[in-house]
Design a protein around this motif. Structure first.
Motif: not given
Length: 190
Positions: A99, A103, A128, A131, A137, A140
């Protein structure tokens, strides 16, 4: 028929198992963060150059870490250095390496399209962070890049369809040894 204390014991055992799973996941996240931080420190100290390795990620691949993991770790070291919410999430174990990388890549993609000041960068990072998957992510970040570009009054801003800096090509080898290429280009010639 199960006894009341037997049901209670099973519930307690399930809670303990779930708690252990969560703690192990957090520990993994913290270890991934520590490795990213150390790799970035090694890069700043010039260790890859001294070891005759081309990149910081090369230090990890030399010891058997898969290339994709090594490169993600190196990117996360950079992301944590410039994005405080990522550094905090990695440090406390609440943010996985996958993640954090998504991001960081999302923020970088938006910055390629439109300049962000520190406040905008932090706001985007927080959007972000909420998410739940790397795919969300990326989607978005793409939406935010389009929105921020449309809202911009910068006369020097190059539209995404005409910006050669956004061109990308990724070449990989699949498990059968076949070469796969993916291209994201603004125009084809020839």
């Amino acid at each position: 028929m199960p006894t009341r204390s037997g049901q209670h014991d099973r519930r307690r055992r399930r809670r303990q198992i779930l708690s252990a799973i969560i703690e192990i996941a957090r520990a993994r996240n913290v270890l991934d963060a520590a490795q990213a931080t150390l790799l970035r420190a090694a890069e700043r100290a010039g260790i890859p150059y001294r070891k005759r390795v081309r990149t910081a990620a090369g230090l990890l691949t030399e010891i058997g870490v898969p290339a994709a993991v090594a490169h993600r770790t190196a990117r996360n070291g950079h992301h944590a250095e410039r994005l405080t919410p990522i550094a905090r999430g990695l440090r406390d174990g609440s943010l996985s390496a996958e993640m954090a990388d998504a991001i960081g890549k999302g923020v970088t993609a938006v910055e390629k399209r439109v300049g962000l000041d520190e406040t905008d960068r932090t706001t985007l990072t927080r959007k972000l962070l909420v998410q739940t998957t790397p795919g969300e992510v990326a989607a978005t970040a793409r939406r935010e890049a389009i929105r921020l570009t449309a809202d911009s009054d910068d006369p020097d801003l190059v539209p995404a369809a005409e910006n050669p800096d956004l061109n990308e090509m990724v070449v990989t080898t699949d498990e059968e040894g076949r070469i796969t290429a993916t291209a994201d280009l603004d125009v084809l010639t020839g």
